[in-house]
Each structure stands twice: as C-alpha cells, then as structure tokens.
Design a protein around this motif. Structure first.
Motif, PDB file in Angstrom:
ATOM      1  N   SER A  47       0.840  -1.197   0.000  1.00  0.00           N
ATOM      2  CA  SER A  47       0.000   0.000   0.000  1.00  0.00           C
ATOM      3  C   SER A  47       0.873   1.245   0.000  1.00  0.00           C
ATOM      4  O   SER A  47       0.841   2.070   0.926  1.00  0.00           O
ATOM      5  CB  SER A  47      -0.940   0.015   1.205  1.00  0.00           C
ATOM      6  OG  SER A  47      -1.773  -1.115   1.203  1.00  0.00           O
ATOM      7  N   ILE A 103      -2.851   6.232  -1.473  1.00  0.00           N
ATOM      8  CA  ILE A 103      -2.114   5.109  -2.066  1.00  0.00           C
ATOM      9  C   ILE A 103      -1.866   5.387  -3.541  1.00  0.00           C
ATOM     10  O   ILE A 103      -2.773   5.791  -4.284  1.00  0.00           O
ATOM     11  CB  ILE A 103      -2.894   3.799  -1.881  1.00  0.00           C
ATOM     12  CG1 ILE A 103      -3.043   3.507  -0.382  1.00  0.00           C
ATOM     13  CG2 ILE A 103      -2.182   2.639  -2.574  1.00  0.00           C
ATOM     14  CD1 ILE A 103      -3.875   2.273  -0.089  1.00  0.00           C
ATOM     15  N   LYS A 108       1.409   0.440  -6.417  1.00  0.00           N
ATOM     16  CA  LYS A 108       0.739  -0.703  -5.797  1.00  0.00           C
ATOM     17  C   LYS A 108       0.621  -1.868  -6.774  1.00  0.00           C
ATOM     18  O   LYS A 108       0.906  -3.030  -6.421  1.00  0.00           O
ATOM     19  CB  LYS A 108      -0.638  -0.262  -5.309  1.00  0.00           C
ATOM     20  CG  LYS A 108      -1.403  -1.373  -4.605  1.00  0.00           C
ATOM     21  CD  LYS A 108      -2.766  -0.884  -4.142  1.00  0.00           C
ATOM     22  CE  LYS A 108      -3.521  -2.032  -3.460  1.00  0.00           C
ATOM     23  NZ  LYS A 108      -4.883  -1.607  -3.052  1.00  0.00           N
TER      24      LYS A 108
END
Length: 348
Positions: A47, A103, A108
């Motif tokens: 994350s 995020i 990610k």
C-alpha cells in the motif's frame, strides 16, 4: 564454402546467452526491489503512499512512524520528517495525517505484480515486515543513516530529528556536548562581566543615594534657617507694632480704639444737634453730660509721640542663585582641561 559455425559451439553459445539473460534479469529484479523498497522497513512496499516530497513508503510504516514521532515529541506541533530528504510534513492530528496518505495505484500494481511472481518468499518477507514494525514500535528504524548513508538500525535523534545510526548518533551527541560546553563557558564569561559591571553600578547607585540625602539635608537646613529668620523678622514687626499701639493709646488718653470711636460719633452728633434749628432740652443736657467725660488731653504730648520706623532688606539675589549643583565629574574634567592655557610660556 566452409562455415565457421560448428555444432559443438552451439551449446556454449546457448549457455552463455542463458547466463547473460539470467544475470540481466537479476539486475533488473534487484533494481526494481531497490526502487520499490520501503525506506523504513527495508521491504517491498505494501500500500505505497507518497509524501509531498515524492518519496514513497508503506502506509502502515508511515502511520507507525507518525504515531511514534507524535508520542515522543516535546512540541505542540505535530510533524514528521521524510527519512530520505528530511522534508517536514505538518498535520493537526493523527487522523488528519491518516487522511493525507493516498495510495499510489501504479506503485501498488507494480508491487503486487512482483509479489505474485515470488509467492514463495512472501512468508519470509511478511515475517521480516512484522519484525521491522515491531522494531519501529520502540522508536528504532532500519534505513539509510542521514550522516554516513549506510543501511543500519536507526533511531530518531530528539535533538535534530534526523534518523541516525548508533555511531553517528553518539558522535553527534558528543558534538552537541562540546558545543553546549562552549556555550556554557561563553555564558559564564558574559555573566561574570555583567555581574562585575552590576556591582559597579550598585556602588554608583549608593553614591547617588548619599548625594540625594545630602541635598535633602542641605535643603532642610536652608529652609529651617530661612523660616527662623522669617519668624524673627515677623516677631520684631509684631513687637514694634504693639509698642506703637501702647504708646499711642496711653499718650492720647482714650485708652483704646472703641473709646475714641465713641467720642468721634459724639462729636458728629453734637455738631449736628448744635447747628440744628430746633434742639430739645433733653438732647442738650445729654450732650453736655457726655462732653463732661472727655479725658484730659495734652495736645503737645500727642504731637511728641514718635512711632518706630522699620526698614526691610530682602536679598533678591536668592531667587537667581543656584545653591545646589549636580554635575558629571567626567564632563567637569573635560571642561577644565579645555580651559587650561595653551601658551607654552604660561604653562611654564
């Protein structure tokens, strides 16, 4: 035409190409791992969230880092420093900081893609991540030291808020100790100078108080003398005035002013009645009786009465004189030096 290529050379070339390809792949993996590595836990980011300075870290690592920093902070302002560039990020509360962490979807996805290709190492990385988070709860982090730049176990210095290794932190504290000692020595020297000058000022203040007391005593003595002279002068005037009154009333025979005023009124009334056209016998007899009470008066004695004459002398120059002078000794010395003769013969 003969060819240089032989069947025996083919396996070596294939193995060499395979080795080169694996080496290149390993280099790429190491490079990606280094790029996607969290600077706090030194593991692949989970994350990933970017700070305003563009450096990315695990969301959980940033939350723990902010929470530990807020707990250990001695100031009223909540903030954290980026472990890489020391950018200061201020926030109102921990919840506010948590809402600021967004995020990065690209990082990610990239991390998840690499994690999918290495599922066998996920458990080991997870354990390592937990160990790093457990270490962070004690305020210790493993990242690059701000001073030496090496990957070591770091601890945030409460003096400068930098993440330092034990050696650099110890050296930094020694520098702080030496600097503090120098500052204390400088402060001690300045305080000694100030205290010395303060004692000198207190002595001058005591001298000023003595001068004030002398001025008050001089003024009181002067005022007392003036008042004494005033009382003596007023007493002389009063005595002479009483003597004149006594001599006047005892010399003219009327004894006091009331008796003289009575005969003045009698004179005026009698003159009016005598010069009136009609006067009664009663008024005439009453006037005659009053005139019989006139005291015997010797006009010559009255004319010989001499009153004492007084003369007043006032020293008007008192109002223009300055009896109290307060002057600076340094200015007086300079003035006297300037007034000294410059003629060589006169100096000799």
């Amino acid at each position: 035409m003969a060819s240089n290529y032989t069947h025996s050379d083919c396996p070596d070339s294939i193995s060499e190409c395979s080795s080169t390809s694996s080496t290149s792949s390993k280099i790429k993996d190491d490079l990606l791992n280094e790029i996607l590595m969290c600077g706090i836990c030194l593991s692949r980011m989970t994350s990933p969230c970017c700070l305003p300075c563009a450096h990315s870290f695990c969301r959980s690592c940033l939350l723990d880092y902010a929470q530990n920093t807020t707990i250990n902070s001695t100031t009223s302002i909540n903030f954290i420093h980026c472990p890489y560039c020391k950018y200061q990020l201020n926030f109102r509360s921990f919840e506010h900081f948590e809402s600021m962490l967004i995020i990065n979807p690209i990082l990610k996805q990239l991390c998840e893609a690499l994690d999918a290709s290495k599922l066998n190492n996920s458990d080991q990385q997870h354990q390592q991540h937990q160990q790093q988070q457990q270490t962070q709860s004690n305020g210790i982090y493993r990242a690059r030291c701000h001073t030496c730049g090496l990957l070591k176990m770091l601890k945030i210095c409460k003096h400068c808020s930098f993440m330092l290794c034990e050696n650099c932190r110890r050296s930094h504290l020694l520098d702080v100790h030496r600097e503090s000692k120098l500052q204390l020595n400088t402060l001690e020297t300045r305080i000694e100078i100030i205290n010395k000058k303060r004692l000198e000022m207190d002595k001058k203040s005591e001298e000023y108080n003595n001068i004030r007391e002398r001025i008050q005593n001089y003024a009181q003595r002067f005022i007392h003398q003036i008042e004494q002279q005033r009382d003596q002068a007023l007493q002389i005037i009063n005595d002479q005035q009483n003597a004149n009154d006594e001599m006047f009333w005892s010399g003219n025979g009327f004894d006091n002013g009331e008796k003289l005023d009575f005969f003045n009124s009698l004179l005026q009334t009698g003159q009016k009645k005598l010069f009136a056209k009609n006067i009664t016998d009663k008024d005439l007899m009453e006037l005659s009786d009053n005139l019989q009470t006139i005291p015997d008066i010797n006009e010559k004695l009255i004319e010989l009465i001499q009153f004492t004459q007084l003369m007043l002398e006032l020293d008007e120059t008192l109002l223009t004189k300055q009896f109290i002078r307060v002057c600076d000794t340094q200015e007086t010395t300079k003035k006297n030096d300037n007034e000294k003769p410059t003629d060589i013969n006169s100096q000799i």
